[in-house]
Design a protein around this motif. Structure first.
Motif, mmCIF file in Angstrom:
data_model
loop_
_atom_site.group_PDB
_atom_site.id
_atom_site.type_symbol
_atom_site.label_atom_id
_atom_site.label_comp_id
_atom_site.label_asym_id
_atom_site.label_seq_id
_atom_site.Cartn_x
_atom_site.Cartn_y
_atom_site.Cartn_z
ATOM 1 N N ARG A 7 6.986 10.072 -14.451
ATOM 2 C CA ARG A 7 7.394 10.261 -15.834
ATOM 3 C C ARG A 7 6.784 11.540 -16.365
ATOM 4 N N ALA A 11 7.878 12.175 -22.177
ATOM 5 C CA ALA A 11 8.406 10.811 -22.228
ATOM 6 C C ALA A 11 7.307 9.817 -22.564
ATOM 7 N N GLN A 15 7.056 7.417 -25.979
ATOM 8 C CA GLN A 15 6.875 5.979 -25.880
ATOM 9 C C GLN A 15 5.569 5.533 -26.527
ATOM 10 N N GLY A 86 11.288 4.130 -26.880
ATOM 11 C CA GLY A 86 11.801 3.883 -25.531
ATOM 12 C C GLY A 86 13.009 4.732 -25.186
ATOM 13 N N LEU A 87 13.915 4.864 -26.138
ATOM 14 C CA LEU A 87 15.107 5.677 -25.891
ATOM 15 C C LEU A 87 14.761 7.152 -25.710
ATOM 16 N N GLY A 89 11.920 8.266 -24.738
ATOM 17 C CA GLY A 89 11.214 8.346 -23.466
ATOM 18 C C GLY A 89 12.159 8.401 -22.289
ATOM 19 N N ARG A 90 13.234 7.639 -22.362
ATOM 20 C CA ARG A 90 14.237 7.676 -21.286
ATOM 21 C C ARG A 90 14.973 9.006 -21.246
ATOM 22 N N VAL A 91 15.308 9.520 -22.426
ATOM 23 C CA VAL A 91 16.040 10.780 -22.490
ATOM 24 C C VAL A 91 15.213 11.927 -21.923
ATOM 25 N N GLY A 93 12.512 11.577 -20.037
ATOM 26 C CA GLY A 93 11.776 11.162 -18.844
ATOM 27 C C GLY A 93 12.423 11.640 -17.631
#
Length: 93
Positions: A7, A11, A15, A86-87, A89-91, A93
């Protein structure tokens, strides 16, 4: 053998900030429900930090029970910050 996906620091930062905002809101919620909100400087500091983080959620839904109203106001805001962190972080990450 599958390569492990690392990660990025951005990200993890997103988070972590989302979790920190949600934790402040939950702490404020607990202070209100236990009656500690009117006592001490810690509760005042948490309330001062949590109020702007609640965004538009206080008063968004109206119910007749005060305990449920507080749970909805600050619980929904806490869920929002966990989701946004979380979103993001995903974008990133």
């Amino acid at each position: 053998m599958a390569a492990s996906k690392g990660r990025s620091g951005v990200a993890v930062l997103f988070q972590g900030v989302g979790f920190l905002f949600a934790a402040l809101l939950v702490l404020h919620l607990l202070f209100i429900l236990t009656g500690i909100a009117s006592e001490g400087e810690l509760a005042g500091s948490v309330a001062q930090a949590a109020e702007p983080l609640a965004l538009f959620f206080p008063g968004l839904l109206s119910v007749d029970f005060p305990v449920l109203q507080v749970l909805l106001d600050y619980g929904l805001a806490a869920c929002f910050w966990v989701l946004v962190g979380g979103l993001l972080g995903r974008v990133f990450g």
